[in-house]
Design a protein around this motif. Structure first.
Motif, PDB file in Angstrom:
ATOM      1  N   GLN A 158      31.663   8.961  48.862  1.00 39.04           N
ATOM      2  CA  GLN A 158      32.757   9.817  49.599  1.00 39.04           C
ATOM      3  C   GLN A 158      33.019  10.000  50.949  1.00 39.04           C
ATOM      4  OE1 GLN A 158      29.274  13.130  50.614  1.00 39.04           O
ATOM      5  NE2 GLN A 158      29.751  13.697  48.355  1.00 39.04           N
ATOM      6  N   LYS A 159      32.607   8.841  52.113  1.00 37.78           N
ATOM      7  CA  LYS A 159      33.386   8.007  52.830  1.00 37.78           C
ATOM      8  C   LYS A 159      34.644   7.235  52.750  1.00 37.78           C
ATOM      9  CE  LYS A 159      32.365   5.917  57.054  1.00 37.78           C
ATOM     10  NZ  LYS A 159      31.632   4.874  58.072  1.00 37.78           N
ATOM     11  N   VAL A 160      34.002   6.306  51.098  1.00 36.94           N
ATOM     12  CA  VAL A 160      34.924   5.888  50.765  1.00 36.94           C
ATOM     13  C   VAL A 160      36.626   6.567  50.548  1.00 36.94           C
ATOM     14  CG1 VAL A 160      35.783   4.127  49.092  1.00 36.94           C
ATOM     15  CG2 VAL A 160      34.468   3.868  51.058  1.00 36.94           C
ATOM     16  N   MET A 161      35.743   7.948  49.481  1.00 35.65           N
ATOM     17  CA  MET A 161      37.090   8.436  49.222  1.00 35.65           C
ATOM     18  C   MET A 161      37.869   9.305  50.329  1.00 35.65           C
ATOM     19  SD  MET A 161      37.315   7.867  45.972  1.00 35.65           S
ATOM     20  CE  MET A 161      38.537   8.672  44.997  1.00 35.65           C
ATOM     21  N   ARG A 162      37.150   9.571  50.882  1.00 39.78           N
ATOM     22  CA  ARG A 162      37.798  10.381  51.932  1.00 39.78           C
ATOM     23  C   ARG A 162      39.146   9.501  53.160  1.00 39.78           C
ATOM     24  NH1 ARG A 162      32.970  12.240  53.502  1.00 39.78           N
ATOM     25  NH2 ARG A 162      32.067  11.431  54.346  1.00 39.78           N
ATOM     26  N   THR A 198      35.358  -3.492  50.811  1.00 35.13           N
ATOM     27  CA  THR A 198      36.637  -2.724  50.869  1.00 35.13           C
ATOM     28  C   THR A 198      37.484  -3.168  49.204  1.00 35.13           C
ATOM     29  OG1 THR A 198      37.100  -2.888  53.504  1.00 35.13           O
ATOM     30  CG2 THR A 198      38.397  -2.261  51.701  1.00 35.13           C
ATOM     31  N   SER A 199      37.224  -4.356  48.849  1.00 38.53           N
ATOM     32  CA  SER A 199      37.835  -4.668  47.018  1.00 38.53           C
ATOM     33  C   SER A 199      36.860  -4.051  46.690  1.00 38.53           C
ATOM     34  CB  SER A 199      37.862  -5.850  47.451  1.00 38.53           C
ATOM     35  OG  SER A 199      39.413  -6.650  48.435  1.00 38.53           O
ATOM     36  N   ALA A 200      35.576  -4.117  46.242  1.00 40.06           N
ATOM     37  CA  ALA A 200      35.053  -3.626  45.846  1.00 40.06           C
ATOM     38  C   ALA A 200      34.732  -2.013  45.611  1.00 40.06           C
ATOM     39  CB  ALA A 200      33.222  -3.868  45.950  1.00 40.06           C
ATOM     40  N   ALA A 201      34.522  -1.480  47.077  1.00 36.51           N
ATOM     41  CA  ALA A 201      35.304   0.316  47.104  1.00 36.51           C
ATOM     42  C   ALA A 201      35.898   0.654  46.473  1.00 36.51           C
ATOM     43  CB  ALA A 201      34.887   0.794  48.635  1.00 36.51           C
ATOM     44  N   LEU A 202      37.005   0.040  46.405  1.00 31.68           N
ATOM     45  CA  LEU A 202      38.134   0.171  46.118  1.00 31.68           C
ATOM     46  C   LEU A 202      38.457   0.107  45.013  1.00 31.68           C
ATOM     47  CD1 LEU A 202      41.028  -0.865  48.814  1.00 31.68           C
ATOM     48  CD2 LEU A 202      40.761   1.319  48.321  1.00 31.68           C
ATOM     49  N   VAL A 203      38.259  -0.946  44.107  1.00 28.92           N
ATOM     50  CA  VAL A 203      38.285  -0.367  42.679  1.00 28.92           C
ATOM     51  C   VAL A 203      37.209  -0.086  41.254  1.00 28.92           C
ATOM     52  CG1 VAL A 203      36.428  -3.253  42.196  1.00 28.92           C
ATOM     53  CG2 VAL A 203      38.799  -2.728  40.358  1.00 28.92           C
ATOM     54  N   SER A 204      36.381  -0.178  43.026  1.00 28.25           N
ATOM     55  CA  SER A 204      34.915   1.518  41.796  1.00 28.25           C
ATOM     56  C   SER A 204      35.127   2.896  41.769  1.00 28.25           C
ATOM     57  CB  SER A 204      33.305   1.265  42.583  1.00 28.25           C
ATOM     58  OG  SER A 204      33.945   1.747  44.005  1.00 28.25           O
ATOM     59  N   THR A 205      36.745   2.910  42.558  1.00 27.97           N
ATOM     60  CA  THR A 205      37.713   4.231  42.365  1.00 27.97           C
ATOM     61  C   THR A 205      38.257   4.132  41.289  1.00 27.97           C
ATOM     62  OG1 THR A 205      38.654   4.313  44.386  1.00 27.97           O
ATOM     63  CG2 THR A 205      36.202   5.010  45.178  1.00 27.97           C
ATOM     64  N   GLY A 206      38.724   3.345  41.038  1.00 21.02           N
ATOM     65  CA  GLY A 206      39.522   3.164  39.984  1.00 21.02           C
ATOM     66  C   GLY A 206      41.009   2.654  40.520  1.00 21.02           C
ATOM     67  N   VAL A 207      41.412   2.179  41.812  1.00 19.68           N
ATOM     68  CA  VAL A 207      42.606   2.062  42.290  1.00 19.68           C
ATOM     69  C   VAL A 207      42.677   0.432  40.989  1.00 19.68           C
ATOM     70  CG1 VAL A 207      43.434   0.708  43.997  1.00 19.68           C
ATOM     71  CG2 VAL A 207      41.889   2.500  43.895  1.00 19.68           C
ATOM     72  N   PRO A 208      43.865   0.240  40.842  1.00 19.51           N
ATOM     73  CA  PRO A 208      44.468  -0.773  40.100  1.00 19.51           C
ATOM     74  C   PRO A 208      44.348  -2.068  40.667  1.00 19.51           C
ATOM     75  CG  PRO A 208      45.755   1.618  39.933  1.00 19.51           C
ATOM     76  CD  PRO A 208      44.580   1.035  40.483  1.00 19.51           C
ATOM     77  N   VAL A 209      43.903  -3.121  39.472  1.00 18.68           N
ATOM     78  CA  VAL A 209      43.100  -4.253  40.329  1.00 18.68           C
ATOM     79  C   VAL A 209      44.398  -5.134  41.134  1.00 18.68           C
ATOM     80  CG1 VAL A 209      42.652  -6.838  39.659  1.00 18.68           C
ATOM     81  CG2 VAL A 209      41.273  -4.716  38.352  1.00 18.68           C
ATOM     82  N   LYS A 210      45.900  -4.744  40.576  1.00 19.30           N
ATOM     83  CA  LYS A 210      46.298  -5.636  40.727  1.00 19.30           C
ATOM     84  C   LYS A 210      46.997  -4.637  41.868  1.00 19.30           C
ATOM     85  CE  LYS A 210      51.660  -6.770  40.159  1.00 19.30           C
ATOM     86  NZ  LYS A 210      52.883  -6.125  38.992  1.00 19.30           N
ATOM     87  N   THR A 211      46.767  -3.716  42.035  1.00 19.80           N
ATOM     88  CA  THR A 211      47.193  -3.473  43.436  1.00 19.80           C
ATOM     89  C   THR A 211      46.125  -3.543  44.921  1.00 19.80           C
ATOM     90  OG1 THR A 211      48.158  -1.097  42.437  1.00 19.80           O
ATOM     91  CG2 THR A 211      46.975  -0.626  44.560  1.00 19.80           C
TER      92      THR A 211
END
Length: 166
Positions: free
Chosen positions: A98-102, A125-138
């Motif tokens: 939830q903190k990462v998403m906020r 940070t990278s793992a958190a971003l990709v786990s939420t569905g942010v595209p790998v390239k981004t």
């Protein structure tokens, strides 16, 4: 009581000073792959160990980015496996998620990537971003930008301090 990160940094500095010059960038790159040391810490290790600041910065940043690359690619595969697994009910998000998403909703990928190293390692940070569905390239583009920015800033700072100190 000793600090494990300080001990690790001192160990890397000692190792850099003991190996041949051609091997020193490899040691700095390995240091850059270590969470909490990162590219900027690795560059500092290399500079203190006697490497040219540009070589130290490049080696530290490359080591940091290669580790982030592995984390992102593995994280994306794990996410795909979890999301595509049939018959699974979605669990409520954890407090950390939830903190990462906020933070993501507030700052987006650029902000989380560029400001994240102030709080947590780029690998997390990278793992958190990709786990939420942010595209790998981004994730990879913005993490690369953050690694280059922070490693360059710390390298310039340390080089300036050394020049000032004489």
């Amino acid at each position: 009581m000793s600090n494990p990160i300080s001990d690790l940094v001192l160990g890397f500095q000692d190792l850099v000073s003991q190996v041949p010059v051609l091997v020193q960038p490899l040691i700095v790159a390995v240091a850059g792959a270590v969470p909490f040391v990162e590219g900027e810490g690795a560059a500092a290790i290399g500079i203190v160990g006697g490497l040219h600041p540009v070589v130290a910065a490049i080696a530290g940043a490359v080591g940091n980015f290669l580790c982030v690359l592995v984390v992102v690619l593995l994280g994306a595969r794990v996410r795909t496996a979890v999301v595509t697994r049939g018959g699974r009910t979605e669990e409520p998000p954890t407090a950390r998620r939830q903190k990462v998403m906020r933070a993501y909703e507030r700052y987006g990928t650029p902000g989380v990537s560029l400001l994240g190293p102030l709080l947590v390692p780029t690998q997390i940070t990278s793992a958190a971003l990709v786990s939420t569905g942010v595209p790998v390239k981004t994730v990879l583009v913005w993490q690369a930008a953050a690694i280059v920015l922070w490693t360059t800033a710390v390298t310039l700072l340390i080089t300036g301090v050394f020049a000032f100190a004489g």
